[in-house]
Design a protein around this motif. Structure first.
Motif, PDB file in Angstrom:
ATOM      1  N   SER A 195       2.419  -2.246  20.837  1.00 39.11           N
ATOM      2  CA  SER A 195       1.902  -2.075  19.490  1.00 39.11           C
ATOM      3  C   SER A 195       1.807  -3.427  18.783  1.00 39.11           C
ATOM      4  N   ARG A 196       2.779  -4.309  19.074  1.00 40.92           N
ATOM      5  CA  ARG A 196       2.756  -5.644  18.473  1.00 40.92           C
ATOM      6  C   ARG A 196       1.515  -6.408  18.953  1.00 40.92           C
ATOM      7  N   ASP A 197       1.207  -6.286  20.265  1.00 36.21           N
ATOM      8  CA  ASP A 197       0.037  -6.964  20.817  1.00 36.21           C
ATOM      9  C   ASP A 197      -1.258  -6.499  20.171  1.00 36.21           C
ATOM     10  N   THR A 198      -1.301  -5.221  19.832  1.00 37.79           N
ATOM     11  CA  THR A 198      -2.539  -4.698  19.232  1.00 37.79           C
ATOM     12  C   THR A 198      -2.504  -4.835  17.712  1.00 37.79           C
ATOM     13  N   GLY A 199      -1.528  -5.557  17.200  1.00 40.75           N
ATOM     14  CA  GLY A 199      -1.469  -5.804  15.752  1.00 40.75           C
ATOM     15  C   GLY A 199      -0.791  -4.686  14.988  1.00 40.75           C
ATOM     16  N   GLY A 200      -0.081  -3.797  15.715  1.00 41.30           N
ATOM     17  CA  GLY A 200       0.544  -2.640  15.058  1.00 41.30           C
ATOM     18  C   GLY A 200       1.794  -2.997  14.275  1.00 41.30           C
ATOM     19  N   THR A 201       1.999  -2.293  13.170  1.00 39.78           N
ATOM     20  CA  THR A 201       3.181  -2.530  12.331  1.00 39.78           C
ATOM     21  C   THR A 201       4.068  -1.285  12.262  1.00 39.78           C
ATOM     22  N   GLY A 202       3.517  -0.142  12.675  1.00 36.20           N
ATOM     23  CA  GLY A 202       4.272   1.104  12.546  1.00 36.20           C
ATOM     24  C   GLY A 202       4.200   1.691  11.149  1.00 36.20           C
ATOM     25  N   LEU A 203       3.306   1.150  10.323  1.00 36.66           N
ATOM     26  CA  LEU A 203       3.209   1.677   8.948  1.00 36.66           C
ATOM     27  C   LEU A 203       1.955   2.524   8.726  1.00 36.66           C
ATOM     28  N   GLY A 204       0.986   2.418   9.643  1.00 36.72           N
ATOM     29  CA  GLY A 204      -0.292   3.107   9.436  1.00 36.72           C
ATOM     30  C   GLY A 204      -0.143   4.596   9.177  1.00 36.72           C
TER      31      GLY A 204
ATOM     32  N   ALA B  82      -0.804   6.959   5.918  1.00 35.73           N
ATOM     33  CA  ALA B  82      -1.724   8.105   5.982  1.00 35.73           C
ATOM     34  C   ALA B  82      -1.024   9.386   5.529  1.00 35.73           C
ATOM     35  N   ASN B  83       0.232   9.526   5.911  1.00 36.82           N
ATOM     36  CA  ASN B  83       0.994  10.716   5.553  1.00 36.82           C
ATOM     37  C   ASN B  83       1.247  10.809   4.037  1.00 36.82           C
ATOM     38  N   THR B  84       1.628   9.680   3.439  1.00 34.12           N
ATOM     39  CA  THR B  84       1.899   9.652   1.995  1.00 34.12           C
ATOM     40  C   THR B  84       0.630  10.018   1.218  1.00 34.12           C
ATOM     41  N   ILE B  85      -0.503   9.445   1.652  1.00 33.54           N
ATOM     42  CA  ILE B  85      -1.771   9.737   0.960  1.00 33.54           C
ATOM     43  C   ILE B  85      -2.134  11.215   1.126  1.00 33.54           C
TER      44      ILE B  85
ATOM     45  N   SER C  26       0.830  -1.195   0.000  1.00 37.67           N
ATOM     46  CA  SER C  26       0.000   0.000   0.000  1.00 37.67           C
ATOM     47  C   SER C  26       0.875   1.259   0.000  1.00 37.67           C
ATOM     48  N   LEU C  27       1.937   1.214   0.771  1.00 35.05           N
ATOM     49  CA  LEU C  27       2.858   2.355   0.846  1.00 35.05           C
ATOM     50  C   LEU C  27       3.480   2.632  -0.527  1.00 35.05           C
ATOM     51  N   ALA C  28       3.866   1.560  -1.219  1.00 40.86           N
ATOM     52  CA  ALA C  28       4.479   1.718  -2.546  1.00 40.86           C
ATOM     53  C   ALA C  28       3.446   2.200  -3.562  1.00 40.86           C
ATOM     54  N   LYS C  29       2.238   1.630  -3.484  1.00 42.25           N
ATOM     55  CA  LYS C  29       1.199   1.938  -4.470  1.00 42.25           C
ATOM     56  C   LYS C  29       0.704   3.374  -4.328  1.00 42.25           C
ATOM     57  N   ASN C  30       0.583   3.820  -3.067  1.00 41.54           N
ATOM     58  CA  ASN C  30       0.033   5.149  -2.825  1.00 41.54           C
ATOM     59  C   ASN C  30       0.952   6.266  -3.285  1.00 41.54           C
TER      60      ASN C  30
ATOM     61  N   PHE D  25       5.238   9.382  12.501  1.00 43.16           N
ATOM     62  CA  PHE D  25       4.845   9.347  11.078  1.00 43.16           C
ATOM     63  C   PHE D  25       5.890   8.619  10.226  1.00 43.16           C
ATOM     64  N   ASP D  26       7.029   8.258  10.840  1.00 44.90           N
ATOM     65  CA  ASP D  26       8.069   7.517  10.109  1.00 44.90           C
ATOM     66  C   ASP D  26       7.647   6.059   9.927  1.00 44.90           C
ATOM     67  N   ARG D  27       8.151   5.480   8.843  1.00 41.96           N
ATOM     68  CA  ARG D  27       7.826   4.077   8.592  1.00 41.96           C
ATOM     69  C   ARG D  27       8.390   3.179   9.689  1.00 41.96           C
ATOM     70  N   PHE D  28       7.571   2.255  10.120  1.00 42.03           N
ATOM     71  CA  PHE D  28       7.913   1.227  11.118  1.00 42.03           C
ATOM     72  C   PHE D  28       8.161   1.789  12.521  1.00 42.03           C
ATOM     73  N   TYR D  29       7.973   3.085  12.724  1.00 40.53           N
ATOM     74  CA  TYR D  29       8.240   3.634  14.048  1.00 40.53           C
ATOM     75  C   TYR D  29       7.062   3.360  14.987  1.00 40.53           C
ATOM     76  N   ARG D  30       7.348   2.783  16.135  1.00 41.17           N
ATOM     77  CA  ARG D  30       6.337   2.549  17.161  1.00 41.17           C
ATOM     78  C   ARG D  30       6.908   2.976  18.489  1.00 41.17           C
TER      79      ARG D  30
END
Ligand code: ADP
Length: 250
Positions: free
Chosen positions: A207-216, A220-223, A94-98, A196-201
């Protein structure tokens, strides 16, 4: 590339050309370095679930046959790590496509927000208040991408707080303003840019427990950038956070 007739150029022109050329090289170098960092971060993020899957597969082989508890625990862990890898890969795509220009059309931010909120209300037992101060707010954008931004902001507000969340949508200075407020843990000032940085948590384990990847937020920023909008946060630790998305009105 134009053929450059060096002999007929003045010193100033040559100086300007050299400056532009150096800037171009720096820009390309910067992009290349960013790509390298991305690939290295992405491999790192994928390595963890892969090694967890591997160790559970080995455990399953050694002790899973005779021990139903080990069997269930391993299968569950493998399944959840596979989900995690799937999410990571989808978000990286998604990051690449956006980054490439998407088809734009007129989008009503009110309807889009209402639809997105409805999906959350169906899935979560949480109070989500929605204050819309207009009947329609039209922007020029890609509906799927804008929905993704709205989704990410609401999802985070729910993930990182336990109480009610508030959504306000308004208009000011020819801009649509979409705001999500939560009353959760908040974000220290020094982290407010980095999230807002990629993979930053901030808290990798939580964040891992809640399913976070640090990419959200990076997505959102790229879009938002591609829509000439702005995305920013105001937050106080222990009180909560407000994420604001602004988009030029159509
Ligand atoms: P993640 O998948 O980890 O949620 P994001 O890019 O969406 O990734 O967010 C990056 C980090 O920013 C999160 O891991 C979390 O530490 C922090 N964060 C994002 N939204 C909030 C929020 N509403 N309240 C507190 N912290 C947040």
């Amino acid at each position: 590339w134009q053929k450059i007739d060096v002999q007929n150029r003045s010193r100033d022109e040559l100086y300007e050309m050299e400056k532009t050329f150096n800037e171009m090289i720096d820009y390309l170098k910067g992009n290349f370095e960013k790509q390298e960092v991305f690939v290295s971060d992405a491999s790192h993020e994928l390595k963890t679930p892969i090694s967890i899957v591997k160790s559970y597969a080995q455990l399953l082989e050694r002790r899973g046959k005779e021990n139903p508890e080990v069997f269930n625990e391993s299968v569950e862990a493998i399944d959840s790590e596979a989900d995690r890898m799937q999410k990571l890969v989808e978000q990286m795509l998604s990051l690449a496509k956006n980054k490439t220009k998407a088809a734009m059309q007129q989008v009503d931010m009110i309807t889009l927000s209402e639809e997105t909120i409805a999906t959350f209300q169906g899935a979560y037992d949480r109070n989500i208040s929605f204050d819309k101060r207009h009947e329609k707010l039209l922007v020029n954008g890609n509906p799927n991408q804008l929905q993704q931004v709205v989704y990410i902001l609401i999802d985070n507000a729910l993930k990182y707080s336990n109480d009610e969340i508030k959504i306000v949508i308004d208009e000011r200075n020819n801009e649509a303003i979409f705001q999500v407020t939560d009353y959760g843990q908040g974000i220290p000032e020094k982290e407010q840019e980095r999230i807002f940085d990629r993979f930053y948590r901030m808290d990798k384990a939580r964040s891992r427990d809640t399913g976070g990847t640090g990419l959200g937020l990076a997505i959102a920023n790229t879009i938002t950038d591609a829509h000439n909008g702005r995305l920013f946060v105001t937050s106080n630790v222990g009180e909560g956070s407000t994420f604001t998305l602004t988009l030029p009105l159509d």
